[in-house]
Design a protein around this motif. Structure first.
Motif, PDB file in Angstrom:
ATOM      1  N   GLY A  81      70.046  66.517 -68.749  1.00 54.55           N
ATOM      2  CA  GLY A  81      69.808  65.075 -68.783  1.00 54.55           C
ATOM      3  C   GLY A  81      69.341  64.558 -70.118  1.00 54.55           C
ATOM      4  O   GLY A  81      68.949  63.385 -70.229  1.00 54.55           O
ATOM      5  N   SER A  82      69.366  65.412 -71.165  1.00 50.17           N
ATOM      6  CA  SER A  82      68.987  64.995 -72.529  1.00 50.17           C
ATOM      7  C   SER A  82      67.577  64.410 -72.557  1.00 50.17           C
ATOM      8  O   SER A  82      67.330  63.323 -73.110  1.00 50.17           O
ATOM      9  CB  SER A  82      69.992  63.978 -73.085  1.00 50.17           C
ATOM     10  OG  SER A  82      71.283  64.525 -73.119  1.00 50.17           O
ATOM     11  N   TYR A  83      66.642  65.109 -71.949  1.00 45.46           N
ATOM     12  CA  TYR A  83      65.261  64.646 -71.899  1.00 45.46           C
ATOM     13  C   TYR A  83      64.658  64.669 -73.295  1.00 45.46           C
ATOM     14  O   TYR A  83      64.939  65.562 -74.108  1.00 45.46           O
ATOM     15  CB  TYR A  83      64.445  65.539 -70.966  1.00 45.46           C
ATOM     16  CG  TYR A  83      62.966  65.306 -71.006  1.00 45.46           C
ATOM     17  CD1 TYR A  83      62.398  64.244 -70.317  1.00 45.46           C
ATOM     18  CD2 TYR A  83      62.140  66.136 -71.756  1.00 45.46           C
ATOM     19  CE1 TYR A  83      61.026  64.018 -70.364  1.00 45.46           C
ATOM     20  CE2 TYR A  83      60.772  65.928 -71.798  1.00 45.46           C
ATOM     21  CZ  TYR A  83      60.219  64.870 -71.104  1.00 45.46           C
ATOM     22  OH  TYR A  83      58.864  64.652 -71.162  1.00 45.46           O
ATOM     23  N   HIS A 114      71.927  54.710 -68.668  1.00 51.14           N
ATOM     24  CA  HIS A 114      72.057  54.911 -67.222  1.00 51.14           C
ATOM     25  C   HIS A 114      71.554  56.284 -66.745  1.00 51.14           C
ATOM     26  O   HIS A 114      71.028  56.381 -65.639  1.00 51.14           O
ATOM     27  CB  HIS A 114      73.526  54.726 -66.804  1.00 51.14           C
ATOM     28  CG  HIS A 114      74.067  53.370 -67.125  1.00 51.14           C
ATOM     29  ND1 HIS A 114      73.726  52.234 -66.429  1.00 51.14           N
ATOM     30  CD2 HIS A 114      74.945  52.964 -68.095  1.00 51.14           C
ATOM     31  CE1 HIS A 114      74.349  51.187 -66.922  1.00 51.14           C
ATOM     32  NE2 HIS A 114      75.103  51.600 -67.941  1.00 51.14           N
ATOM     33  N   VAL A 115      71.739  57.333 -67.543  1.00 46.57           N
ATOM     34  CA  VAL A 115      71.383  58.689 -67.100  1.00 46.57           C
ATOM     35  C   VAL A 115      69.985  59.078 -67.579  1.00 46.57           C
ATOM     36  O   VAL A 115      69.179  59.634 -66.823  1.00 46.57           O
ATOM     37  CB  VAL A 115      72.430  59.715 -67.584  1.00 46.57           C
ATOM     38  CG1 VAL A 115      72.024  61.128 -67.172  1.00 46.57           C
ATOM     39  CG2 VAL A 115      73.800  59.366 -67.039  1.00 46.57           C
ATOM     40  N   HIS A 116      69.690  58.767 -68.817  1.00 46.17           N
ATOM     41  CA  HIS A 116      68.420  59.195 -69.409  1.00 46.17           C
ATOM     42  C   HIS A 116      67.204  58.687 -68.638  1.00 46.17           C
ATOM     43  O   HIS A 116      66.253  59.453 -68.405  1.00 46.17           O
ATOM     44  CB  HIS A 116      68.370  58.758 -70.869  1.00 46.17           C
ATOM     45  CG  HIS A 116      67.169  59.252 -71.595  1.00 46.17           C
ATOM     46  ND1 HIS A 116      66.038  58.487 -71.817  1.00 46.17           N
ATOM     47  CD2 HIS A 116      66.887  60.466 -72.152  1.00 46.17           C
ATOM     48  CE1 HIS A 116      65.146  59.172 -72.462  1.00 46.17           C
ATOM     49  NE2 HIS A 116      65.621  60.386 -72.700  1.00 46.17           N
ATOM     50  N   PRO A 117      67.144  57.437 -68.212  1.00 46.75           N
ATOM     51  CA  PRO A 117      65.962  56.986 -67.444  1.00 46.75           C
ATOM     52  C   PRO A 117      65.779  57.747 -66.137  1.00 46.75           C
ATOM     53  O   PRO A 117      64.648  58.064 -65.751  1.00 46.75           O
ATOM     54  CB  PRO A 117      66.247  55.504 -67.199  1.00 46.75           C
ATOM     55  CG  PRO A 117      67.193  55.113 -68.284  1.00 46.75           C
ATOM     56  CD  PRO A 117      68.045  56.310 -68.512  1.00 46.75           C
ATOM     57  N   TYR A 118      66.877  58.039 -65.437  1.00 45.86           N
ATOM     58  CA  TYR A 118      66.764  58.795 -64.188  1.00 45.86           C
ATOM     59  C   TYR A 118      66.292  60.226 -64.454  1.00 45.86           C
ATOM     60  O   TYR A 118      65.542  60.816 -63.659  1.00 45.86           O
ATOM     61  CB  TYR A 118      68.105  58.814 -63.466  1.00 45.86           C
ATOM     62  CG  TYR A 118      68.470  57.484 -62.853  1.00 45.86           C
ATOM     63  CD1 TYR A 118      67.877  57.043 -61.672  1.00 45.86           C
ATOM     64  CD2 TYR A 118      69.405  56.652 -63.461  1.00 45.86           C
ATOM     65  CE1 TYR A 118      68.211  55.815 -61.111  1.00 45.86           C
ATOM     66  CE2 TYR A 118      69.751  55.426 -62.903  1.00 45.86           C
ATOM     67  CZ  TYR A 118      69.146  55.010 -61.732  1.00 45.86           C
ATOM     68  OH  TYR A 118      69.464  53.801 -61.178  1.00 45.86           O
ATOM     69  N   THR A 119      66.732  60.786 -65.575  1.00 47.84           N
ATOM     70  CA  THR A 119      66.272  62.131 -65.928  1.00 47.84           C
ATOM     71  C   THR A 119      64.765  62.144 -66.130  1.00 47.84           C
ATOM     72  O   THR A 119      64.058  63.035 -65.622  1.00 47.84           O
ATOM     73  CB  THR A 119      66.978  62.602 -67.212  1.00 47.84           C
ATOM     74  OG1 THR A 119      68.382  62.625 -67.005  1.00 47.84           O
ATOM     75  CG2 THR A 119      66.491  63.992 -67.603  1.00 47.84           C
ATOM     76  N   GLN A 120      64.258  61.167 -66.856  1.00 43.54           N
ATOM     77  CA  GLN A 120      62.819  61.083 -67.083  1.00 43.54           C
ATOM     78  C   GLN A 120      62.069  60.942 -65.758  1.00 43.54           C
ATOM     79  O   GLN A 120      61.060  61.621 -65.523  1.00 43.54           O
ATOM     80  CB  GLN A 120      62.499  59.872 -67.987  1.00 43.54           C
ATOM     81  CG  GLN A 120      63.259  59.849 -69.312  1.00 43.54           C
ATOM     82  CD  GLN A 120      62.674  60.791 -70.331  1.00 43.54           C
ATOM     83  OE1 GLN A 120      63.092  61.937 -70.439  1.00 43.54           O
ATOM     84  NE2 GLN A 120      61.705  60.311 -71.081  1.00 43.54           N
ATOM     85  N   ARG A 124      59.755  64.021 -64.027  1.00 47.88           N
ATOM     86  CA  ARG A 124      58.319  63.812 -63.908  1.00 47.88           C
ATOM     87  C   ARG A 124      57.877  63.764 -62.453  1.00 47.88           C
ATOM     88  O   ARG A 124      56.731  64.117 -62.136  1.00 47.88           O
ATOM     89  CB  ARG A 124      57.929  62.533 -64.643  1.00 47.88           C
ATOM     90  CG  ARG A 124      58.016  62.695 -66.157  1.00 47.88           C
ATOM     91  CD  ARG A 124      57.960  61.401 -66.908  1.00 47.88           C
ATOM     92  NE  ARG A 124      58.086  61.635 -68.352  1.00 47.88           N
ATOM     93  CZ  ARG A 124      58.292  60.681 -69.240  1.00 47.88           C
ATOM     94  NH1 ARG A 124      58.407  59.406 -68.853  1.00 47.88           N
ATOM     95  NH2 ARG A 124      58.396  60.976 -70.518  1.00 47.88           N
ATOM     96  N   SER A 125      58.755  63.367 -61.556  1.00 49.48           N
ATOM     97  CA  SER A 125      58.419  63.407 -60.129  1.00 49.48           C
ATOM     98  C   SER A 125      58.391  64.837 -59.623  1.00 49.48           C
ATOM     99  O   SER A 125      57.534  65.215 -58.817  1.00 49.48           O
ATOM    100  CB  SER A 125      59.426  62.582 -59.329  1.00 49.48           C
ATOM    101  OG  SER A 125      59.418  61.228 -59.739  1.00 49.48           O
ATOM    102  N   MET A 126      59.322  65.655 -60.125  1.00 47.51           N
ATOM    103  CA  MET A 126      59.352  67.060 -59.696  1.00 47.51           C
ATOM    104  C   MET A 126      58.148  67.839 -60.202  1.00 47.51           C
ATOM    105  O   MET A 126      57.789  68.876 -59.638  1.00 47.51           O
ATOM    106  CB  MET A 126      60.646  67.723 -60.175  1.00 47.51           C
ATOM    107  CG  MET A 126      61.890  67.226 -59.468  1.00 47.51           C
ATOM    108  SD  MET A 126      63.374  68.140 -59.960  1.00 47.51           S
ATOM    109  CE  MET A 126      62.986  69.761 -59.314  1.00 47.51           C
ATOM    110  N   VAL A 127      57.528  67.341 -61.270  1.00 48.76           N
ATOM    111  CA  VAL A 127      56.326  68.018 -61.768  1.00 48.76           C
ATOM    112  C   VAL A 127      55.227  67.997 -60.714  1.00 48.76           C
ATOM    113  O   VAL A 127      54.513  68.988 -60.515  1.00 48.76           O
ATOM    114  CB  VAL A 127      55.850  67.356 -63.080  1.00 48.76           C
ATOM    115  CG1 VAL A 127      54.471  67.869 -63.465  1.00 48.76           C
ATOM    116  CG2 VAL A 127      56.835  67.642 -64.189  1.00 48.76           C
TER     117      VAL A 127
END
Length: 549
Positions: A81-83, A114-120, A124-127
């Motif tokens: 996701g190019s975090y 469109h993709v980068h915000p969802y990756t972030q 961070r939710s999975m953390v």
């Protein structure tokens, strides 16, 4: 029930076989120590299985794998996701996307929007999910595994204190604490009444001290020392700390610590062991390489000072850093020098570009530079690195040979009694049946588990004797009750010798009786001869009297 197939104790218990194989005494002692550790561990785990926290034991492997899996998924999402981490990386990424001068990919702008915000957001939710899993893991470790580490550490300290006390009291006393002992079979099916009476339990079991309950000197300082010096405890504590920091600072990259779980997998552990067992050799080899590099640096300072790139070798400190950083790479010391100019004749190759009268004619020649460069290339980059690689390969070979030797030993002789497979096949029930039905190491472990939890009134004299040997009130556990080259399916040479001696005794007794009969017969014959003489003498007297008349 726990030992039955499908039960919680239906495991291979590979720790049982981690012993010395050359010396039978050391092997039996280590075998007994391994069993005692497993008995203590399973005793604690058994009590936990009957509580509300049974998952800390029954699901410990699944909990560890889940913590690793979540961390691996987070890292995959971050990469695909190019975090971008917080700070300058994120600002630089945003500026490049909004810049009109940078050449971007066709879908770079759409991917960023469109993709980068969802990756972030997902990472961070999975953390937080990973933090919950790791807290469950830390609680499970603290509840089910940490008490075992502390108990083993305290027992090790007590054993060391007892050993020192014995040494101070009697310097000639052995450390093994085995004594002469008496060999006793666990598999003895005949209950000896004399032995049972000798080891009969006291009538009041309530006041009897269990030999398994060894006194311990509990202190928080000792516990803290054991926790700090225990690698599993430190690893689990750091595991929880990194996950907590990842949630507090909202940084998913900190969950990468969980990926070290790969190092404990069976295949990875072999590689780590190969490096760890030869760490000292590799460190000494690296120090030798640094010595070679330093000597070559000094030679270069004196012989080719003008050939170094400008700003790389102004003083010793800068020169050493430059050599350490660049000379260890593929091109060696050539990385530190200016581009060579190859002459077109032999004379210029020998004297270089030096002026007449200078003392550095030979040193500035291209032949000297080639010799100095190529010799270093062979010594450091080829030979030295090959030596380090060879050390690791030899370590792999040594581990493989050790494993093959242990497997061959298990196939060639009984692990418990040391009888060879050929002897058991020829004179017993067969080697496979012997190690499965007569001397199965797991059965000895289950037997000790039974003794550890059984009441004294339930034990026979032999069981009580073994319990006193394994869990003595003072001294080290004794392995003298293990069978040594003996089993009930095979008559030993000692038993055969006893039978032969009995036969010889009986023959000697019969011969003695025969000799006695012969003596009696000789006495009867002698008496009969005397009687015959008396009769003859009497007949002669009668004949003489008749003739005189």
């Amino acid at each position: 029930e726990n030992c039955a197939p499908g039960g919680p104790l239906d495991k291979t218990f590979e720790e049982l076989y981690e012993t010395e194989r050359g010396d039978p005494d050391k092997k039996n002692q280590q075998f007994l120590e391994n069993m005692l550790r497993l008995v203590s561990r399973e005793q604690l785990h058994s009590s936990i299985r009957n509580s509300s926290f049974a998952f800390t034991v029954n699901r410990w492997g699944s909990i560890k794998f889940a913590s690793f899996l979540f961390a691996a998924l987070i890292q995959i999402i971050l990469v695909l996701g190019s975090y971008t981490p917080h700070g300058t990386y994120e600002e630089d990424y945003r500026s490049r996307i909004n810049s009109e001068t940078d050449i971007l990919g066709k879908h770079e702008k759409q991917f960023y929007d469109h993709v980068h915000p969802y990756t972030q957001h997902i990472a961070r939710s999975m953390v937080y999910v990973q933090l919950i899993v790791c807290l469950i893991r830390f609680f499970s470790f603290t509840w089910a595994e940490l008490p075992i580490l502390i108990s083993e550490g305290l027992e090790s300290d007590e054993d060391e204190e007892e050993r020192l006390e014995i040494t101070e009291d009697d310097p000639d006393e052995g450390d093994d604490g085995q004594g002469d002992g008496v060999f006793l079979f666990v598999e003895d099916q005949h209950d000896s009444s004399d032995h049972a009476n000798h080891h009969s339990a006291p009538e009041n079991d309530a006041v009897e001290q269990d030999p398994g309950q060894r006194p311990s000197r509990f202190s928080m300082l000792a516990v803290m020392r054991i926790v700090v010096t225990s690698f599993p405890a430190v690893y689990e504590i750091m595991f929880a700390i990194f996950m907590l920091l990842g949630a507090v600072f909202d940084e998913p990259l900190l969950t990468c610590y969980a990926l070290f779980e790969i190092c404990f997998w069976k295949g990875s552990k072999t590689v780590i062991d190969a490096i760890y067992f030869n760490m000292s050799k590799m460190v000494q080899t690296v120090l030798l390489g640094i010595l070679v590099l330093y000597i070559w640096m000094i030679i270069g300072i004196f012989t080719v000072p003008s050939l170094h790139d400008q700003g790389l070798c102004t003083n010793m400190f800068q020169c050493f850093l430059a050599y350490m950083f660049k000379a260890m790479r593929d091109n060696g010391v050539n990385e530190l020098l200016v581009e060579p100019v190859f002459p077109m004749n032999v004379w210029d190759a020998l004297i270089g570009n030096s002026q007449e009268g200078e003392t550095t004619i030979v040193w500035n020649s291209i032949l000297w530079r080639m010799t100095w460069d190529i010799v270093y290339q062979f010594l450091f980059l080829y030979i030295l690195l090959a030596i380090i690689t060879g050390i690791i390969i030899d370590a792999f070979g040594g581990l493989r040979d050790e494993k093959d030797s242990m497997e061959a030993d298990l196939k060639s002789s009984c692990f418990v009694c040391n009888l060879g497979n050929f002897h058991v096949d020829q004179h017993g029930i067969g080697f496979d049946k012997h190690v499965k039905l007569e001397h199965n190491p797991r059965w000895y472990l289950f037997f000790l588990m039974y003794l550890r939890n059984a009441k004294t009134a339930e034990l026979s004299g032999q069981m009580q004797y073994i319990k006193e040997q394994v869990w003595p009130l003072k001294g080290n556990p004794s392995y003298k009750w293990f069978p040594r080259e003996q089993t009930f399916s095979i008559h030993t040479d000692k038993e055969d010798d006893q039978a032969v001696d009995q036969v010889h005794q009986r023959i000697a007794s019969v011969e003695a009786k025969i000799d006695g009969v012969e003596v009696k017969i000789d006495g009867v014959l002698t008496a009969m001869a005397k009687m015959n003489q008396n009769i003859a003498s009497l007949s002669a007297s009668v004949s003489f009297l008749s003739s005189t008349r």
